[in-house]
Write a protein that holds these residues in place. Sequence first.
Motif, PDB file in Angstrom:
ATOM      1  N   GLY A  53       0.833  -1.204   0.000  1.00 52.76           N
ATOM      2  CA  GLY A  53       0.000   0.000   0.000  1.00 52.76           C
ATOM      3  C   GLY A  53       0.858   1.240   0.000  1.00 52.76           C
ATOM      4  N   PRO A  54       0.925   1.956  -1.112  1.00 56.26           N
ATOM      5  CA  PRO A  54       1.782   3.141  -1.187  1.00 56.26           C
ATOM      6  C   PRO A  54       1.354   4.251  -0.234  1.00 56.26           C
ATOM      7  CG  PRO A  54       0.408   2.933  -3.152  1.00 56.26           C
ATOM      8  CD  PRO A  54       0.274   1.664  -2.388  1.00 56.26           C
ATOM      9  N   ALA A  55       0.067   4.330   0.070  1.00 54.30           N
ATOM     10  CA  ALA A  55      -0.412   5.397   0.967  1.00 54.30           C
ATOM     11  C   ALA A  55       0.223   5.251   2.351  1.00 54.30           C
ATOM     12  CB  ALA A  55      -1.934   5.359   1.064  1.00 54.30           C
ATOM     13  N   TRP A  56       0.173   4.018   2.907  1.00 54.29           N
ATOM     14  CA  TRP A  56       0.753   3.796   4.239  1.00 54.29           C
ATOM     15  C   TRP A  56       2.263   3.983   4.223  1.00 54.29           C
ATOM     16  CZ3 TRP A  56      -2.158   4.089   8.245  1.00 54.29           C
ATOM     17  CH2 TRP A  56      -3.502   3.681   8.188  1.00 54.29           C
ATOM     18  N   ALA A  57       2.903   3.555   3.134  1.00 55.00           N
ATOM     19  CA  ALA A  57       4.355   3.714   3.046  1.00 55.00           C
ATOM     20  C   ALA A  57       4.737   5.197   2.996  1.00 55.00           C
ATOM     21  CB  ALA A  57       4.887   2.988   1.810  1.00 55.00           C
ATOM     22  N   LEU A  58       3.963   5.999   2.260  1.00 55.12           N
ATOM     23  CA  LEU A  58       4.245   7.433   2.143  1.00 55.12           C
ATOM     24  C   LEU A  58       3.944   8.159   3.460  1.00 55.12           C
ATOM     25  CD1 LEU A  58       5.326   9.239  -0.083  1.00 55.12           C
ATOM     26  CD2 LEU A  58       2.977   9.803  -0.721  1.00 55.12           C
ATOM     27  N   ILE A  59       2.864   7.745   4.125  1.00 49.20           N
ATOM     28  CA  ILE A  59       2.569   8.309   5.450  1.00 49.20           C
ATOM     29  C   ILE A  59       3.708   8.012   6.415  1.00 49.20           C
ATOM     30  CG2 ILE A  59       1.089   8.030   7.486  1.00 49.20           C
ATOM     31  CD1 ILE A  59      -1.281   7.675   5.614  1.00 49.20           C
ATOM     32  N   GLY A  60       4.177   6.765   6.400  1.00 42.52           N
ATOM     33  CA  GLY A  60       5.271   6.387   7.298  1.00 42.52           C
ATOM     34  C   GLY A  60       6.544   7.152   7.014  1.00 42.52           C
ATOM     35  N   MET A  61       6.855   7.348   5.732  1.00 38.40           N
ATOM     36  CA  MET A  61       8.082   8.057   5.372  1.00 38.40           C
ATOM     37  C   MET A  61       8.037   9.503   5.846  1.00 38.40           C
ATOM     38  SD  MET A  61       9.711   8.897   1.675  1.00 38.40           S
ATOM     39  CE  MET A  61       8.858  10.459   1.700  1.00 38.40           C
ATOM     40  N   SER A  62       6.932  10.204   5.562  1.00 43.07           N
ATOM     41  CA  SER A  62       6.810  11.605   5.977  1.00 43.07           C
ATOM     42  C   SER A  62       6.705  11.716   7.492  1.00 43.07           C
ATOM     43  CB  SER A  62       5.601  12.259   5.309  1.00 43.07           C
ATOM     44  OG  SER A  62       4.420  11.546   5.595  1.00 43.07           O
ATOM     45  N   PHE A  63       6.029  10.739   8.134  1.00 46.35           N
ATOM     46  CA  PHE A  63       5.889  10.749   9.587  1.00 46.35           C
ATOM     47  C   PHE A  63       7.253  10.657  10.265  1.00 46.35           C
ATOM     48  CE2 PHE A  63       5.736   8.209  13.491  1.00 46.35           C
ATOM     49  CZ  PHE A  63       4.938   8.997  14.291  1.00 46.35           C
ATOM     50  N   PHE A  64       8.051   9.666   9.882  1.00 49.80           N
ATOM     51  CA  PHE A  64       9.336   9.477  10.554  1.00 49.80           C
ATOM     52  C   PHE A  64      10.314  10.608  10.242  1.00 49.80           C
ATOM     53  CE2 PHE A  64       7.876   4.994  10.670  1.00 49.80           C
ATOM     54  CZ  PHE A  64       7.960   4.807  12.037  1.00 49.80           C
ATOM     55  N   ALA A  65      10.224  11.170   9.032  1.00 50.47           N
ATOM     56  CA  ALA A  65      11.123  12.275   8.676  1.00 50.47           C
ATOM     57  C   ALA A  65      10.850  13.504   9.533  1.00 50.47           C
ATOM     58  CB  ALA A  65      10.972  12.616   7.193  1.00 50.47           C
TER      59      ALA A  65
END
Length: 276
Positions: free
Chosen positions: A114-126
Amino acid sequence: MLPSFLIMLREGLEAALIVGIIASYLARTGRAAWLPTVWVGILLAVALSLFVGAGVLILGAQFPQKTQELFEAIVGTIAVIVLISMVFWMRKAARSIKKTMEHDIDVALSDVRGPAWALIGMSFFAVAREGLESVFFLLALLQQSPGPAAPLGAILGVLVSALLGFGIYRGGVRLDLRRFFLWTGAFIIFVAAGLASSVLRNLHEAGIWNHLQQTVWDMTRTLPVSSVTGTVLSGVFGYHDAPVLGEVIVWALVLLVTLYFFLRPASAPRPARQEA
């Protein structure tokens, strides 16, 4: 006010640059529809940072006096470690951060789960990295300099960094980021040295450290820390009007050793050996 302003300006600008890199890359590659997903990760990171900050403040207020001093020493130690690691991390990562972030975006959008969850995780951790760093900086500064000046400086720093980040994203503001991070990094090292010396003071007041307590100088009448000048020097350089020997040693060691490694030129990579 000045330390909290500059620290939050730097932290806010780092976060703004990361968000700007993500947003501009998505727009440039025709994937701007994913921007709301990025904002979800950013807002979750901000919420986590505020929650952690409030939790630490509430927890610290429940302790008796000596335990509070120990708690402040722990928070101060974390702040010093994170401050120093932050300036070295940005010094090392500044050259490749854009390329790394763009690669991470491509990986996130190609995630089969799921690209949405992966993108949320990337921006969240950054963004959470910058937010949690800021929480410990501000907690340590608030303990060292109580009053409205530190929170006001922090708010101004965030606002200015947001404006600068937006200007850089739009292309209307040009900033020499290498020089900016160099000078703010050197300033933050001074702040870290002052926090390190205050950690030793907290440990002494908690009854844990009782060595090297000889007063090095006494300027309580000439330049008291409660004066305007003394307050500024205390906030910027960790000045104390009657420091003891242990505090001076810790301040000098942290300052000189960190500045030496931070300011020395980066070593050039060695050329690969050619086989005969």
